[in-house]
Structures are given as C-alpha cells and as structure tokens.
Enzyme design. Structure first.
Site, PDB file in Angstrom:
ATOM      1  N   ARG A  37      72.980  -6.117  33.965  1.00  0.00           N
ATOM      2  CA  ARG A  37      72.130  -6.199  35.147  1.00  0.00           C
ATOM      3  C   ARG A  37      71.008  -7.181  34.860  1.00  0.00           C
ATOM      4  NH1 ARG A  37      75.700  -4.263  37.599  1.00  0.00           N
ATOM      5  NH2 ARG A  37      75.735  -2.315  38.771  1.00  0.00           N
ATOM      6  N   HIS A  61      78.056 -12.816  39.877  1.00  0.00           N
ATOM      7  CA  HIS A  61      78.355 -11.384  39.681  1.00  0.00           C
ATOM      8  C   HIS A  61      79.835 -11.092  39.965  1.00  0.00           C
ATOM      9  CE1 HIS A  61      76.457  -7.095  39.741  1.00  0.00           C
ATOM     10  NE2 HIS A  61      77.688  -7.057  39.271  1.00  0.00           N
ATOM     11  N   ASP A 107      76.122 -13.525  34.394  1.00  0.00           N
ATOM     12  CA  ASP A 107      76.862 -13.077  35.577  1.00  0.00           C
ATOM     13  C   ASP A 107      75.973 -12.240  36.493  1.00  0.00           C
ATOM     14  OD1 ASP A 107      79.282 -12.742  37.121  1.00  0.00           O
ATOM     15  OD2 ASP A 107      79.415 -10.676  36.366  1.00  0.00           O
ATOM     16  N   GLU A 159      69.729 -10.758  43.258  1.00  0.00           N
ATOM     17  CA  GLU A 159      71.015 -11.326  43.714  1.00  0.00           C
ATOM     18  C   GLU A 159      71.143 -11.128  45.222  1.00  0.00           C
ATOM     19  OE1 GLU A 159      74.089  -9.341  41.497  1.00  0.00           O
ATOM     20  OE2 GLU A 159      73.201  -9.877  39.596  1.00  0.00           O
ATOM     21  N   GLY A 200      78.609   0.986  24.668  1.00  0.00           N
ATOM     22  CA  GLY A 200      79.337   1.946  25.499  1.00  0.00           C
ATOM     23  C   GLY A 200      80.769   1.469  25.642  1.00  0.00           C
TER      24      GLY A 200
HETATM   25  C1  8YV Z   1      79.912  -4.106  41.409  1.00  0.00           C
HETATM   26  C2  8YV Z   1      79.218  -3.824  39.157  1.00  0.00           C
HETATM   27  O1  8YV Z   1      80.306  -2.810  41.583  1.00  0.00           O
HETATM   28  O2  8YV Z   1      80.565  -1.972  38.636  1.00  0.00           O
HETATM   29  C3  8YV Z   1      79.438  -2.474  38.605  1.00  0.00           C
HETATM   30  O3  8YV Z   1      78.473  -1.890  38.100  1.00  0.00           O
HETATM   31  O4  8YV Z   1      78.209  -4.401  38.964  1.00  0.00           O
HETATM   32  C4  8YV Z   1      80.220  -4.477  40.004  1.00  0.00           C
HETATM   33  O5  8YV Z   1      81.502  -4.199  39.617  1.00  0.00           O
HETATM   34  C5  8YV Z   1      80.558  -4.981  42.404  1.00  0.00           C
HETATM   35  O6  8YV Z   1      79.672  -6.006  42.620  1.00  0.00           O
HETATM   36  C6  8YV Z   1      80.850  -4.281  43.692  1.00  0.00           C
HETATM   37  O7  8YV Z   1      79.676  -3.900  44.344  1.00  0.00           O
END
Ligand code: 8YV
Length: 313
Positions: free
Chosen positions: A232, A279, A256, A261, A152
């Site tokens: 994820r 993360h 990450d 988490e 993507g």
């Molecule tokens: C989270 C993320 O948004 O954009 C995503 O999918 O995993 C991160 O950028 C960040 O932890 C804020 O909640």
C-alpha cells in the site's frame, strides 16, 4: 431491494455473477448509498465492496441491518474494522488466491528496474538502436541481497521466487518465521534495510504500518538500493521516497501502489529511475475471477447462516 448491496467497479464476469446470485446491480461508489431510500437500505444485510475509499462507521450506519462486509481484495485497510466490530458486522477478504500474481509482479518490478526494461524497450521503439547503438548497461539482479519487509503469505511467495533468482534473502516480520536455512531475520526495518541491497515491501496496509518505510529506512538502504512496493502507498513515507529518488540517495523504485490512487503525485512520473504500475498486482483474469468467487462464497455463507470462509474480525 435485495439483502445484498454491491458497491464498486466490477468486471463483467463479476457483474453477471452478482446479478445472477443476488440480483445485485452495483452502485458505483460508497457515496451513492445515501441516495437509496431508507426502506431499501434497511433491508441490506450484506455489502459486497470493491474499492479503496474509506468505509467507516458513518457509511455502515446508513445500512442499519448490515451484518457482513465482503471485501474484494486481501487488503482491507479501507474498512474501519473497529467500527465494523462495534456494530456486530463481520468483514471478510479474499486472501491466498492472489498470492502468486502479486509475488510475480513484485519480482517483475525488481527485474524491470534493475535491468531498465521499460527504458530499453522504449529505446528500441524510438528507433534509437540502429542510430545510437546499444542501450546503456543496466544492473544485475540475480544474486543481490534482498530484504522482504513483511513475511506473510505474499512475502513468502516473493522470497521463494527471489531465492530462485539466487538472491540472499533477509526479512523483517512481527515474528521470526519458520524459514529456509540461510534466510536472515531482522527485528526492525532499519536493521533490515542496512543489511540488504534492495527492499521489497509486502506488509499489510492500515494504521499500524503508516510510514513504516521511513526516511531512516530509505537512508539505511542507501544510494545503490531499489525499493519495490506491492503493498500500500501508505506504508512508505512518500515525500521522503520522492526526495531520495530525486536526489540520487536511492537508485530506484518499482511501485504498484501509491498514496491517493489514481491521482498519484506527478513527481513520480517525471522520474527516470522509477517503474510505475497502476495497482495491477492481482489484475489477471484468472485471479480476479477467483477473488470474485471467494467474495461471493462469503456472501452465500452469510445468507445461509453458515460459517464465513475468510473472516478477518
Ligand atoms: C485490489 C488489492 O483488491 O487485494 C488487494 O488488497 O490491493 C487489490 O487486489 C484490487 O485493486 C481490487 O479492488
């Protein structure tokens, strides 16, 4: 009570902006919504959400007038889209503005793990250089065959960066992409893993990718491989990953994201062949400001009856 309810842990910049734009001091988490008086909840039409806890129909039903969930983040796997759609609620996310940061971090994790940067820096900080000599040799990163799982927008940014590191690019995606000459498409993750040295995971989270990187994929990558995950935790069969790392059936990992988490499996922290980060893929001041802007643009569009900027359903 305003029409906009914010939930999550926001930066000072976002707190100020949410308050100035919508007079919306955030609730810390979704569980606090139930504590609001019913008459306040009934007025809410837009929910600004930042977090990774499940936001499903039960939460949505506490806000009977809800029309918009504006997610802070590109990944919206925490939000039950079917539940939202069934209730006439549109969900928006914050795509694109974080692609560079996340791709930078993916490449950094691969370099950190191949070159053992954390451990060699620790060697120096511990005063071992003058007493014990040079840090043991690491491994070369440039020129490796790297598989990008998920081509993507973020996957493409990662692959472009890896190409600049003279890596041979292989990828797996739902469909073949319009990619540069020399990039090789594979129909499934096991075939991809079998063809490359290292694997970088950039697929979307959510029910359709749970355990996508299975024990079989890890096995196919083999004992010289490194797995990087910026997507994820759910995408990897985590127990299989830990077993492979502990037994040497996988050389290393740069991670990450994790299951549960921030209370990640402590086995990761005991492993010398894993680079772990909390993360932080999109965690720069510039990118988080852009993500907050985009979240609020969607809320403004909703309040003004205009087309949403980045809807996902
Ligand atoms: C989270 C993320 O948004 O954009 C995503 O999918 O995993 C991160 O950028 C960040 O932890 C804020 O909640």
């Amino acid at each position: 009570m305003t029409k906009v309810l914010a939930v999550g842990q926001y930066s000072d910049i976002d707190l100020k902006a949410l308050n100035a734009d919508f007079g919306a001091p955030p609730l810390e988490d979704l569980a606090r919504i139930a504590d609001l008086p019913e008459s306040d909840r009934a007025q809410v039409t837009a929910l600004a959400y930042k977090g990774h806890h499940a936001l499903d129909g039960a939460v949505m039903d506490l806000l009977p007038g809800l029309k918009l969930i504006a997610n802070f983040g590109v990944g919206y796997d925490a939000i039950n889209i079917a539940d939202a759609s069934a209730r006439g609620i549109t969900v928006t996310n914050t795509p694109n503005v974080l692609n560079d940061d996340v791709a930078d971090l993916a490449v950094a994790l691969l370099v950190m793990e191949q070159r053992k940067l954390t451990a060699s820096e620790q060697w120096m900080r511990d005063g071992r250089w003058p007493t014990e000599g040079a840090y043991p040799l690491a491994r070369k990163m440039s020129g490796r065959k790297v598989g990008v799982l998920g081509m993507g927008r973020i996957g493409r940014e990662i692959a472009d960066r890896l190409a600049a590191f003279k890596c041979e690019i292989h990828y797996q995606s739902r469909s073949r992409k319009d990619a540069p000459d020399g990039w090789t498409y594979h129909a499934d993750p096991v075939a991809l893993a079998g063809a490359v040295d290292d694997l970088v995971i950039a697929v979307v989270g959510g029910p359709e990718t749970v355990g996508f990187v299975s024990a079989e994929v890890i096995e196919a990558l083999g004992p010289d491989g490194i797995i990087v995950n910026i997507a994820r935790g759910t995408v990897i069969d985590e127990p299989a990953l830990l077993d492979a790392l502990e037994s040497g059936r996988l050389r290393g990992a740069g991670l990450d994201v994790f299951l549960n988490e921030p209370d990640i499996d402590p086995r990761f922290l005991a492993l010398p062949n894993v680079t772990v980060l909390p993360h932080v893929g999109s965690a720069t001041a510039e990118t988080r400001a852009a993500m907050g802007d985009l979240q609020r643009q969607n809320i403004h569009a909703h309040l003004q009856g205009q087309a949403l900027v980045t809807p996902v359903n």
